[in-house]
Scaffold this motif. Structure first.
Motif, PDB file in Angstrom:
ATOM      1  N   SER A   6      -7.540  11.203  -1.263  1.00  0.00           N
ATOM      2  CA  SER A   6      -7.073   9.828  -1.286  1.00  0.00           C
ATOM      3  C   SER A   6      -5.819   9.709  -0.439  1.00  0.00           C
ATOM      4  O   SER A   6      -5.048  10.652  -0.318  1.00  0.00           O
ATOM      5  CB  SER A   6      -6.736   9.399  -2.709  1.00  0.00           C
ATOM      6  OG  SER A   6      -7.889   9.424  -3.499  1.00  0.00           O
ATOM      7  N   VAL A  56     -11.736  -3.759   2.239  1.00  0.00           N
ATOM      8  CA  VAL A  56     -12.662  -2.752   2.777  1.00  0.00           C
ATOM      9  C   VAL A  56     -11.883  -1.526   3.225  1.00  0.00           C
ATOM     10  O   VAL A  56     -12.257  -0.384   2.932  1.00  0.00           O
ATOM     11  CB  VAL A  56     -13.475  -3.352   3.950  1.00  0.00           C
ATOM     12  CG1 VAL A  56     -14.320  -2.294   4.626  1.00  0.00           C
ATOM     13  CG2 VAL A  56     -14.333  -4.496   3.463  1.00  0.00           C
ATOM     14  N   ARG A  57     -10.762  -1.749   3.928  1.00  0.00           N
ATOM     15  CA  ARG A  57      -9.938  -0.637   4.394  1.00  0.00           C
ATOM     16  C   ARG A  57      -9.349   0.162   3.244  1.00  0.00           C
ATOM     17  O   ARG A  57      -9.294   1.384   3.286  1.00  0.00           O
ATOM     18  CB  ARG A  57      -8.798  -1.174   5.259  1.00  0.00           C
ATOM     19  CG  ARG A  57      -9.168  -1.267   6.691  1.00  0.00           C
ATOM     20  CD  ARG A  57      -7.928  -1.440   7.541  1.00  0.00           C
ATOM     21  NE  ARG A  57      -8.178  -2.556   8.425  1.00  0.00           N
ATOM     22  CZ  ARG A  57      -7.378  -3.576   8.598  1.00  0.00           C
ATOM     23  NH1 ARG A  57      -6.241  -3.641   7.979  1.00  0.00           N
ATOM     24  NH2 ARG A  57      -7.699  -4.542   9.416  1.00  0.00           N
ATOM     25  N   HIS A  59     -10.556   0.444   0.179  1.00  0.00           N
ATOM     26  CA  HIS A  59     -11.613   1.217  -0.484  1.00  0.00           C
ATOM     27  C   HIS A  59     -11.934   2.491   0.298  1.00  0.00           C
ATOM     28  O   HIS A  59     -12.302   3.500  -0.294  1.00  0.00           O
ATOM     29  CB  HIS A  59     -12.870   0.367  -0.645  1.00  0.00           C
ATOM     30  CG  HIS A  59     -12.842  -0.493  -1.861  1.00  0.00           C
ATOM     31  ND1 HIS A  59     -12.903   0.009  -3.128  1.00  0.00           N
ATOM     32  CD2 HIS A  59     -12.738  -1.842  -1.997  1.00  0.00           C
ATOM     33  CE1 HIS A  59     -12.866  -0.972  -4.001  1.00  0.00           C
ATOM     34  NE2 HIS A  59     -12.759  -2.116  -3.340  1.00  0.00           N
ATOM     35  N   ILE A  60     -11.788   2.459   1.615  1.00  0.00           N
ATOM     36  CA  ILE A  60     -12.004   3.669   2.410  1.00  0.00           C
ATOM     37  C   ILE A  60     -10.870   4.654   2.182  1.00  0.00           C
ATOM     38  O   ILE A  60     -11.098   5.866   2.071  1.00  0.00           O
ATOM     39  CB  ILE A  60     -12.117   3.303   3.912  1.00  0.00           C
ATOM     40  CG1 ILE A  60     -13.415   2.530   4.154  1.00  0.00           C
ATOM     41  CG2 ILE A  60     -12.062   4.550   4.797  1.00  0.00           C
ATOM     42  CD1 ILE A  60     -13.513   1.872   5.520  1.00  0.00           C
ATOM     43  N   PRO A  63     -11.214   6.538  -1.961  1.00  0.00           N
ATOM     44  CA  PRO A  63     -12.627   6.659  -2.316  1.00  0.00           C
ATOM     45  C   PRO A  63     -12.842   6.937  -3.806  1.00  0.00           C
ATOM     46  O   PRO A  63     -13.876   6.570  -4.357  1.00  0.00           O
ATOM     47  CB  PRO A  63     -13.111   7.839  -1.474  1.00  0.00           C
ATOM     48  CG  PRO A  63     -11.891   8.624  -1.197  1.00  0.00           C
ATOM     49  CD  PRO A  63     -10.771   7.632  -1.135  1.00  0.00           C
ATOM     50  N   ARG A  66     -12.863   3.696  -6.717  1.00  0.00           N
ATOM     51  CA  ARG A  66     -13.911   2.684  -6.867  1.00  0.00           C
ATOM     52  C   ARG A  66     -14.358   2.607  -8.310  1.00  0.00           C
ATOM     53  O   ARG A  66     -14.619   3.629  -8.933  1.00  0.00           O
ATOM     54  CB  ARG A  66     -15.104   3.019  -5.982  1.00  0.00           C
ATOM     55  CG  ARG A  66     -14.756   2.925  -4.519  1.00  0.00           C
ATOM     56  CD  ARG A  66     -15.924   3.235  -3.656  1.00  0.00           C
ATOM     57  NE  ARG A  66     -15.450   3.273  -2.277  1.00  0.00           N
ATOM     58  CZ  ARG A  66     -16.228   3.372  -1.244  1.00  0.00           C
ATOM     59  NH1 ARG A  66     -17.509   3.439  -1.387  1.00  0.00           N
ATOM     60  NH2 ARG A  66     -15.728   3.398  -0.037  1.00  0.00           N
TER      61      ARG A  66
END
Length: 67
Positions: A6, A56-57, A59-60, A63, A66
């Protein structure tokens, strides 16, 4: 395959809601508060939801966060 790491800066700044949206603190509330109006400081209280493209960024970068 190794575990995914992370992003440590993102870990400190963002939280996830139960539905998967991303929450963060408002900016401009850390220092030099004397020149800012009290109404402005009051509006910066609490958390806000991050915009869709930024979610979106994030969440990448997180990981394992989520729901």
């Amino acid at each position: 395959m190794p575990k995914m790491k992370s992003h440590s800066g993102a870990k400190k700044r963002f939280r996830f809601t139960s539905t998967g949206r991303v929450k963060s603190k408002h900016s401009h509330k850390n220092h030099i508060l004397t020149k800012k109006k009290s109404d402005r400081i009051r509006k910066l209280k609490g958390t806000m939801c991050v915009s869709e493209p930024d979610q979106v960024r994030i969440h990448i970068m997180l990981p394992n966060g989520r729901p």
